[in-house]
Design a protein around this motif. Structure first.
Motif, PDB file in Angstrom:
ATOM      1  N   ARG A   1       0.826  -1.199   0.000  1.00  0.00           N
ATOM      2  CA  ARG A   1       0.000   0.000   0.000  1.00  0.00           C
ATOM      3  C   ARG A   1       0.866   1.256   0.000  1.00  0.00           C
ATOM      4  O   ARG A   1       0.589   2.210  -0.729  1.00  0.00           O
ATOM      5  CB  ARG A   1      -0.907   0.005   1.225  1.00  0.00           C
ATOM      6  CG  ARG A   1      -1.778   1.235   1.282  1.00  0.00           C
ATOM      7  CD  ARG A   1      -2.354   1.436   2.638  1.00  0.00           C
ATOM      8  NE  ARG A   1      -3.555   0.629   2.808  1.00  0.00           N
ATOM      9  CZ  ARG A   1      -4.410   0.837   3.816  1.00  0.00           C
ATOM     10  NH1 ARG A   1      -4.189   1.760   4.689  1.00  0.00           N
ATOM     11  NH2 ARG A   1      -5.472   0.088   3.936  1.00  0.00           N
TER      12      ARG A   1
ATOM     13  N   TYR B   1       0.852   4.193  -2.768  1.00  0.00           N
ATOM     14  CA  TYR B   1       0.696   5.607  -2.452  1.00  0.00           C
ATOM     15  C   TYR B   1       1.810   6.433  -3.072  1.00  0.00           C
ATOM     16  O   TYR B   1       1.578   7.513  -3.604  1.00  0.00           O
ATOM     17  CB  TYR B   1       0.703   5.811  -0.932  1.00  0.00           C
ATOM     18  CG  TYR B   1      -0.657   5.759  -0.284  1.00  0.00           C
ATOM     19  CD1 TYR B   1      -1.739   6.413  -0.861  1.00  0.00           C
ATOM     20  CD2 TYR B   1      -0.868   5.078   0.894  1.00  0.00           C
ATOM     21  CE1 TYR B   1      -2.984   6.366  -0.282  1.00  0.00           C
ATOM     22  CE2 TYR B   1      -2.117   5.031   1.489  1.00  0.00           C
ATOM     23  CZ  TYR B   1      -3.169   5.675   0.896  1.00  0.00           C
ATOM     24  OH  TYR B   1      -4.401   5.644   1.475  1.00  0.00           O
ATOM     25  N   GLU B   2       3.030   5.895  -3.021  1.00  0.00           N
ATOM     26  CA  GLU B   2       4.149   6.655  -3.569  1.00  0.00           C
ATOM     27  C   GLU B   2       3.972   6.862  -5.074  1.00  0.00           C
ATOM     28  O   GLU B   2       4.194   7.946  -5.597  1.00  0.00           O
ATOM     29  CB  GLU B   2       5.463   5.943  -3.274  1.00  0.00           C
ATOM     30  CG  GLU B   2       6.651   6.796  -3.670  1.00  0.00           C
ATOM     31  CD  GLU B   2       7.970   6.223  -3.217  1.00  0.00           C
ATOM     32  OE1 GLU B   2       7.971   5.290  -2.406  1.00  0.00           O
ATOM     33  OE2 GLU B   2       9.001   6.725  -3.705  1.00  0.00           O
ATOM     34  N   LEU B   3       3.549   5.802  -5.747  1.00  0.00           N
ATOM     35  CA  LEU B   3       3.331   5.918  -7.186  1.00  0.00           C
ATOM     36  C   LEU B   3       2.251   6.954  -7.489  1.00  0.00           C
ATOM     37  O   LEU B   3       2.408   7.806  -8.362  1.00  0.00           O
ATOM     38  CB  LEU B   3       2.923   4.567  -7.767  1.00  0.00           C
ATOM     39  CG  LEU B   3       4.027   3.518  -7.868  1.00  0.00           C
ATOM     40  CD1 LEU B   3       3.428   2.143  -8.064  1.00  0.00           C
ATOM     41  CD2 LEU B   3       4.963   3.849  -9.011  1.00  0.00           C
ATOM     42  N   LEU B   4       1.159   6.871  -6.744  1.00  0.00           N
ATOM     43  CA  LEU B   4       0.028   7.755  -7.027  1.00  0.00           C
ATOM     44  C   LEU B   4       0.366   9.209  -6.734  1.00  0.00           C
ATOM     45  O   LEU B   4       0.000  10.097  -7.496  1.00  0.00           O
ATOM     46  CB  LEU B   4      -1.194   7.337  -6.213  1.00  0.00           C
ATOM     47  CG  LEU B   4      -1.887   6.058  -6.674  1.00  0.00           C
ATOM     48  CD1 LEU B   4      -2.925   5.637  -5.662  1.00  0.00           C
ATOM     49  CD2 LEU B   4      -2.537   6.245  -8.028  1.00  0.00           C
ATOM     50  N   THR B   5       1.082   9.448  -5.626  1.00  0.00           N
ATOM     51  CA  THR B   5       1.387  10.844  -5.310  1.00  0.00           C
ATOM     52  C   THR B   5       2.359  11.440  -6.318  1.00  0.00           C
ATOM     53  O   THR B   5       2.461  12.648  -6.432  1.00  0.00           O
ATOM     54  CB  THR B   5       2.006  11.007  -3.912  1.00  0.00           C
ATOM     55  OG1 THR B   5       2.959   9.978  -3.729  1.00  0.00           O
ATOM     56  CG2 THR B   5       0.980  10.935  -2.834  1.00  0.00           C
ATOM     57  N   ASN B   6       3.065  10.572  -7.044  1.00  0.00           N
ATOM     58  CA  ASN B   6       3.970  11.120  -8.042  1.00  0.00           C
ATOM     59  C   ASN B   6       3.370  11.102  -9.427  1.00  0.00           C
ATOM     60  O   ASN B   6       4.080  11.047 -10.434  1.00  0.00           O
ATOM     61  CB  ASN B   6       5.293  10.391  -8.002  1.00  0.00           C
ATOM     62  CG  ASN B   6       6.069  10.796  -6.785  1.00  0.00           C
ATOM     63  OD1 ASN B   6       6.457  11.947  -6.659  1.00  0.00           O
ATOM     64  ND2 ASN B   6       6.238   9.881  -5.858  1.00  0.00           N
ATOM     65  N   ASP B   7       2.027  11.103  -9.444  1.00  0.00           N
ATOM     66  CA  ASP B   7       1.320  11.335 -10.704  1.00  0.00           C
ATOM     67  C   ASP B   7       1.366  10.201 -11.714  1.00  0.00           C
ATOM     68  O   ASP B   7       1.009  10.423 -12.873  1.00  0.00           O
ATOM     69  CB  ASP B   7       1.862  12.593 -11.395  1.00  0.00           C
ATOM     70  CG  ASP B   7       1.137  13.818 -10.909  1.00  0.00           C
ATOM     71  OD1 ASP B   7       0.171  13.651 -10.177  1.00  0.00           O
ATOM     72  OD2 ASP B   7       1.550  14.919 -11.274  1.00  0.00           O
TER      73      ASP B   7
ATOM     74  N   ILE C   1      -6.810   3.971  -5.111  1.00  0.00           N
ATOM     75  CA  ILE C   1      -6.111   3.142  -4.135  1.00  0.00           C
ATOM     76  C   ILE C   1      -6.993   2.013  -3.593  1.00  0.00           C
ATOM     77  O   ILE C   1      -6.539   0.886  -3.400  1.00  0.00           O
ATOM     78  CB  ILE C   1      -5.545   4.026  -2.990  1.00  0.00           C
ATOM     79  CG1 ILE C   1      -4.688   3.214  -2.024  1.00  0.00           C
ATOM     80  CG2 ILE C   1      -6.625   4.733  -2.230  1.00  0.00           C
ATOM     81  CD1 ILE C   1      -3.346   2.859  -2.536  1.00  0.00           C
TER      82      ILE C   1
ATOM     83  N   ILE D   1      -3.823  12.056  -1.170  1.00  0.00           N
ATOM     84  CA  ILE D   1      -3.011  11.976  -2.370  1.00  0.00           C
ATOM     85  C   ILE D   1      -3.027  13.343  -3.011  1.00  0.00           C
ATOM     86  O   ILE D   1      -3.921  13.692  -3.758  1.00  0.00           O
ATOM     87  CB  ILE D   1      -3.550  10.910  -3.336  1.00  0.00           C
ATOM     88  CG1 ILE D   1      -3.571   9.574  -2.624  1.00  0.00           C
ATOM     89  CG2 ILE D   1      -2.694  10.849  -4.584  1.00  0.00           C
ATOM     90  CD1 ILE D   1      -4.003   8.435  -3.473  1.00  0.00           C
TER      91      ILE D   1
ATOM     92  N   PRO E   1       3.978  12.327 -16.691  1.00  0.00           N
ATOM     93  CA  PRO E   1       4.653  11.931 -15.438  1.00  0.00           C
ATOM     94  C   PRO E   1       5.491  10.665 -15.614  1.00  0.00           C
ATOM     95  O   PRO E   1       6.483  10.481 -14.914  1.00  0.00           O
ATOM     96  CB  PRO E   1       3.494  11.679 -14.483  1.00  0.00           C
ATOM     97  CG  PRO E   1       2.384  12.476 -15.014  1.00  0.00           C
ATOM     98  CD  PRO E   1       2.549  12.536 -16.490  1.00  0.00           C
TER      99      PRO E   1
ATOM    100  N   PHE F   1      12.207   7.390  -7.683  1.00  0.00           N
ATOM    101  CA  PHE F   1      11.759   6.292  -6.827  1.00  0.00           C
ATOM    102  C   PHE F   1      12.968   5.568  -6.264  1.00  0.00           C
ATOM    103  O   PHE F   1      13.954   5.352  -6.970  1.00  0.00           O
ATOM    104  CB  PHE F   1      10.896   5.313  -7.631  1.00  0.00           C
ATOM    105  CG  PHE F   1       9.565   5.871  -7.986  1.00  0.00           C
ATOM    106  CD1 PHE F   1       8.516   5.793  -7.085  1.00  0.00           C
ATOM    107  CD2 PHE F   1       9.359   6.487  -9.212  1.00  0.00           C
ATOM    108  CE1 PHE F   1       7.278   6.318  -7.411  1.00  0.00           C
ATOM    109  CE2 PHE F   1       8.124   7.008  -9.538  1.00  0.00           C
ATOM    110  CZ  PHE F   1       7.086   6.926  -8.641  1.00  0.00           C
TER     111      PHE F   1
END
Lengths: 353, 472
Positions: free
Chosen positions: A274, A278-284, A328, B435, B450, B468
């Motif tokens: 999870r 979240y990291e992927l989603l917050t970075n667009d 998510i 988010i 992106p 990342f």
């Protein structure tokens, strides 16, 4: 300036592929007018390039004098919104989904603003302005319905060009009001050819083997192919045949996440997954791309006997995700479902021994 | 002649059957009536005339069972907006808080001190039904906009305010109309209006939420002061004052035992009005001690110092108000009770869901953020996650509250029922992750998705976009 932007064709005659379609588009604008357009196709296929070609054909080189402008809107609940627009004296380009759920206000206000201001310039070539809306498939249903109505109302002094990756999320009412033009992704051969041409212009020598590999990694996305090529050049020049082609970090990141899922199916892993999501989603990174990549990685390594079920679950979750905007929930639900299916398969296998 | 006749008939009601009054009508004088009236009511006269609550109601700021800071806040508002004749003042004040937290008392005490007269709106009884004559709402508008005239009884006071505690029914059904009224009041009325809203647990009854959403508060420049439930220490002081009153009138009241006082304090739950009523009841002569139940003393919590036998008054129990964390705990840690071979959830789900129907999305996202930590088995998680994913679909249709509540039902039930392998350990509740996309300023002539930021970082050798972390 990036190569991808530097060597972007400026008019129809310079386009590298789909020459026939280009001729048709040129014909469409021959009379100085055109209907509302809906351009759709995968990323990096050349939708924007063709839109700019149409605008140039209509208004001349004036459309290339671009400026950025921040526009302000106020929602009915008095919330102030800011949105970045790119405009010339003949057109305005905006991505309404930048403001999330308030996109309806942006869509309506921009069209009204543009439509109500008449072209003052007496020797203006056309008596209408063009509004380019990008990422239309990310618009909320509300905004799409608002767009449908305003589109009809102000047809006399503005034309709208919509740009989307897929029409499936555009409501039929809008599709029927536009001339839909599909721009498919270029083939790998075309991409290789363009890469070679670009390198020639930059005075570089690109080995054909490397060009082929870049084209493969780019996934038929021309823009990405050019970016990869440029990144390769930065990393190592002169090029060699077996040079490392950089893979996007988010893709590797998803691969790692998928490995975690396959290694251990437990609640602890899930909470780690999870965090990754979240990291992927917050970075667009778009949720559908996360989903697709993840599914691909998972399927690569799981037994053929369960892949049908996995794909079925994926389809259901992806459908739900596409309809809503809480990615998510659905991503996580799919991951758990996969864990469950995978785990029960493993247990059955052990039981047989 | 005519008038005396009327009086006589009116009074006759007190005396009993008409047949007894056979004497000629004209012989009755009003004086006689008065005399006889007194005679009859004599046995009760003492007790009737002693208005316990009026005696006890606070007269000065020091007597109010409200936190001094709150009183000061309200007082400043009064001084600034009512007493000074300035043009740019805020016209509306909204007081909210749970029942019996002293909202109205504060207003009336302050008005007394500051020499302000109050005109309060009371809903008229609709005798003329909606289609005939003026509607309740018209009277309301009229009252608010035309209450500029002085009261006939008090002329000396200079400053006036209007108090609205009792909202017309139509306004509750359709808040839009209320907003329109506010709009017109903003320009028409000269005197400030105070609205008092009692907090309620259920969403539909929570007037503060329906009538005064945040944007309305902002739009009309409404000052909002929210009261907290009456603090136990303040309540203790108030009860002491009441005890003194009883002491000085020991002929009509009995002194309640200290056990009862403690029980009142323990069960009042911040409601001073309720506490006073109970106290009054406890002091009545000829009554037995109020029934009480013992609170289950928790053996585990030895750290907290609490008196060993606490009691609660039976007559004072009221609907429990669950906090967010309490509610989350109930859902995430579902308790079950066995009935034969099957089981039931031991808490009433309906009240639980109803409690949070005001903001279903928030509650659901809290649930989503935290549910994993309470699950012990991946099969259970798979089922619950599926349910959450379903309900997330319904949460998209936020136009209708009914759909949202339905979605909340689904997620709550799903989480409670599928949690077969519950993990019971203490974990902090986390707020939902937001988010927020890091929209980086676009650049002219640079188009990037992106997904391609990575290459941009390489080409420009910059760290403009997020990288990342891949090593682990």
């Amino acid at each position: 300036m990036l190569w991808a932007d530097k060597y972007r064709p400026k008019d129809f005659s310079n386009l590298d592929y789909y020459k026939e379609q280009a001729a048709n588009l040129k014909n469409l604008t021959k009379d100085g007018d055109f209907p509302h357009l809906l351009m759709y196709g995968p990323l990096g296929a050349g939708k924007k390039t063709r839109i700019m070609c149409i605008l140039r054909e209509l208004f001349g080189p004036g459309v290339e004098r671009l400026k950025m402008e921040v526009m302000n809107f106020i929602t009915p609940s008095n919330k102030k919104l800011e949105i970045m627009t790119i405009n010339s004296s003949h057109h305005i380009e905006v991505n309404p989904s930048d403001v999330g759920i308030y996109d309806r206000v942006v869509v309506m206000d921009i069209i009204k603003n543009v439509a109500q201001s008449q072209q003052l310039n007496a020797n203006a070539t056309r008596d209408f302005k063009v509004i380019v809306l990008t990422d239309v498939d990310a618009l909320t249903k509300d905004a799409q319905h608002a767009l449908r109505r305003t589109m009809e109302k102000y047809i006399s002094n503005c034309r709208i060009i919509l740009c989307a990756t897929s029409v499936s999320r555009v409501i039929p009412a809008i599709r029927s009001r536009c001339l839909c033009i599909r721009i498919p992704a270029p083939t790998e051969e075309t991409i290789i050819e363009i890469l070679q041409n670009t390198c020639k212009k930059e005075d570089l020598k690109l080995p054909s083997e490397l060009a082929k590999r870049i084209a493969e990694v780019s996934n038929r996305n021309l823009r990405r192919a050019l970016l990869i090529c440029e990144a390769c050049k930065v990393e190592q020049y002169p090029f060699t045949d077996n040079q490392k082609v950089p893979e996007p970090d988010w893709q590797v990141f998803i691969k790692k996440t998928a490995d975690k899922i396959l290694q251990n199916q437990s609640v602890e892993t899930l909470s780690k997954v999870r965090e990754d999501l979240y990291e992927l989603l917050t970075n667009d990174i778009p949720s559908d791309i996360i989903f697709k990549t993840m599914l691909g990685e998972l399927l690569k390594k799981c037994d053929a006997s369960i892949s049908a079920r996995v794909v079925e679950e994926a389809a259901r979750h992806e459908h739900r995700m596409a309809q809503g905007n809480k990615a998510i929930f659905h991503l996580e639900s799919f991951v758990v479902k996969f864990m469950y299916i995978y785990q029960s398969m493993m247990q059955e296998m052990f039981a047989e021994f | 002649m005519d008038t005396t006749k009327k009086i006589k008939q009116w009074k006759a009601f007190d005396f009993g059957p008409l047949t007894k009054k056979d004497s000629p009508k004209s012989t009755y004088s009003s004086k006689e009536i008065n005399v006889s009236n007194k005679n009859i009511s004599k046995p009760f006269v003492v007790r009737k005339s002693f208005n316990f609550h009026e005696k006890l109601s606070p007269k000065s700021i020091s007597e109010l069972a409200v936190h001094p800071k709150k009183i000061q806040e309200v007082e400043e508002w009064f001084k600034w907006n009512v007493c000074q004749n300035k043009s740019e003042t805020s016209k509306f004040l909204l007081l909210s808080g749970p029942t019996g937290s002293g909202k109205t008392a504060t207003v009336s005490v302050l008005c007394n001190i500051l020499d302000i007269s109050i005109s309060e709106w009371v809903n008229p009884i609709d005798q003329e039904y909606e289609y005939r004559g003026m509607k309740q709402i018209d009277y309301f508008i009229e009252f608010l906009s035309e209450s500029k005239y002085n009261s006939l009884f008090e002329t000396s006071r200079r400053n006036r305010i209007t108090l609205v505690k009792d909202f017309p029914n139509i306004v509750i059904q359709n808040p839009e109309q209320f907003f329109e009224i506010l709009e017109s009041c903003k320009y028409k009325t000269r005197q400030p209006i105070i609205f008092i809203c009692t907090e309620a647990s259920t969403a539909r009854l929570n007037l503060q939420r329906t009538l005064f959403p945040d944007e309305i508060l902002q739009k009309f420049d409404v000052t909002h002061i929210s009261f907290n439930a009456c603090a136990p220490s303040l309540m203790k002081i108030a009860l002491k004052r009441a005890q003194e009153l009883v002491k000085s009138n020991s002929d009509i009241f009995k002194q309640p035992s200290s056990r009862i006082i403690d029980a009142i304090l323990a069960s009042a739950d911040g409601d001073i009005r309720n506490a006073m009523n109970q106290f009054h009841m406890a002091t009545l002569l000829g009554c037995e001690d109020l029934p009480m139940t013992k609170i289950k003393s928790e053996e585990k919590s030895t750290k907290r110092k609490r008196p060993k036998d606490e009691h609660k008054l039976n007559s004072m129990t009221k609907d429990q108000n669950l906090g967010l964390f309490h509610g989350l705990g109930r859902v995430l840690n579902p308790k079950r009770r066995l009935i034969g071979t099957s089981w039931r959830l031991s808490h009433n789900i309906e009240t639980l869901v109803d409690e949070f129907s005001g903001q279903p999305q928030t509650f659901a996202s809290f649930l989503f953020e935290n549910y994993l930590k309470y699950f012990g088995d991946i099969t259970d998680v798979a089922k619950s996650a599926e349910v959450l994913s379903y309900s997330a679909r319904f949460f998209e249709n936020w136009e209708r509250n009914e759909t949202l509540v339905f979605a909340l039902w689904i997620s709550v039930l799903g989480l409670m029922i599928f949690n077969e392998h519950r993990v019971s350990k203490w974990t902090p509740i986390r707020a939902p992750t937001k988010i927020k996309t890091n929209r980086i300023q676009k650049e002219l002539n640079v188009e990037l998705n992106p997904e391609d930021y990575f290459y941009y970082n390489i080409i420009k050798k910059s760290d403009k976009y997020h990288r990342f972390k891949l090593e682990s």
